[in-house]
Design a protein around this motif. Sequence first.
Motif, mmCIF file in Angstrom:
data_model
loop_
_atom_site.group_PDB
_atom_site.id
_atom_site.type_symbol
_atom_site.label_atom_id
_atom_site.label_comp_id
_atom_site.label_asym_id
_atom_site.label_seq_id
_atom_site.Cartn_x
_atom_site.Cartn_y
_atom_site.Cartn_z
ATOM 1 N N HIS A 5 0.850 -1.194 0.000
ATOM 2 C CA HIS A 5 0.000 0.000 0.000
ATOM 3 C C HIS A 5 0.883 1.240 0.000
ATOM 4 C CE1 HIS A 5 -2.888 3.023 1.566
ATOM 5 N NE2 HIS A 5 -3.675 2.389 0.729
ATOM 6 N N THR A 8 -3.434 6.514 0.569
ATOM 7 C CA THR A 8 -4.877 6.720 0.500
ATOM 8 C C THR A 8 -5.080 8.212 0.286
ATOM 9 O OG1 THR A 8 -5.372 4.876 1.980
ATOM 10 C CG2 THR A 8 -7.081 6.567 1.728
ATOM 11 N N ARG A 49 -7.841 1.240 -6.089
ATOM 12 C CA ARG A 49 -9.244 1.107 -5.684
ATOM 13 C C ARG A 49 -9.826 2.505 -5.596
ATOM 14 N NH1 ARG A 49 -13.124 1.273 -1.835
ATOM 15 N NH2 ARG A 49 -14.633 -0.407 -1.868
ATOM 16 N N THR A 116 -12.420 8.359 -2.537
ATOM 17 C CA THR A 116 -11.292 7.820 -1.801
ATOM 18 C C THR A 116 -10.529 6.961 -2.788
ATOM 19 O OG1 THR A 116 -12.520 7.795 0.280
ATOM 20 C CG2 THR A 116 -10.556 6.394 0.159
ATOM 21 N N ASP A 118 -7.252 4.520 -3.186
ATOM 22 C CA ASP A 118 -6.166 3.746 -2.577
ATOM 23 C C ASP A 118 -5.283 3.219 -3.686
ATOM 24 O OD1 ASP A 118 -6.268 3.385 0.413
ATOM 25 O OD2 ASP A 118 -8.353 2.965 -0.095
ATOM 26 N N TRP A 120 -1.769 0.810 -4.533
ATOM 27 C CA TRP A 120 -0.779 -0.159 -4.127
ATOM 28 C C TRP A 120 0.244 -0.312 -5.247
ATOM 29 C CZ3 TRP A 120 -5.922 -0.590 -3.280
ATOM 30 C CH2 TRP A 120 -6.359 -0.862 -1.974
#
Length: 125
Positions: A5, A8, A49, A116, A118, A120
């Motif tokens: 990760h 965010t 995401r 939001t 995210d 990785w």
Amino acid sequence: MTDRHVVTIQVAGRPAAFATAHEKPWKDAVRSAIAASGVQPQDARFAVRLEFRLAAARNANEVWDLDNLIKPTLDAMEGVFGIRAWRGTLQPADDRVDRIAAVKRLPRAGEVPGATIDVWVIEPD
């Protein structure tokens, strides 16, 4: 493969679909949120995401196809993906995104429209 990760990112603003009048303000909001996050571009493969929080429609024509929300968002993420190495107009290196998960929903109590995001880095085993 494993995923690490990276960040965010919280974007406040009215998500906009590709090729609409509201696309530029949405891209500007995404770029500002990325800059505020402090993340730096990486030469890597990515998984992303996206969770879009949509504002109420202003009229019957204002609908959001999920695929059309994804494109302008990824197109504004050069602060994460870097710039594509090619001749022509500068573009984010979103060709290095190997996996995308996306959802859209109305904001919950206390939330504002936005997204939001995210991210990785996909690291080989």
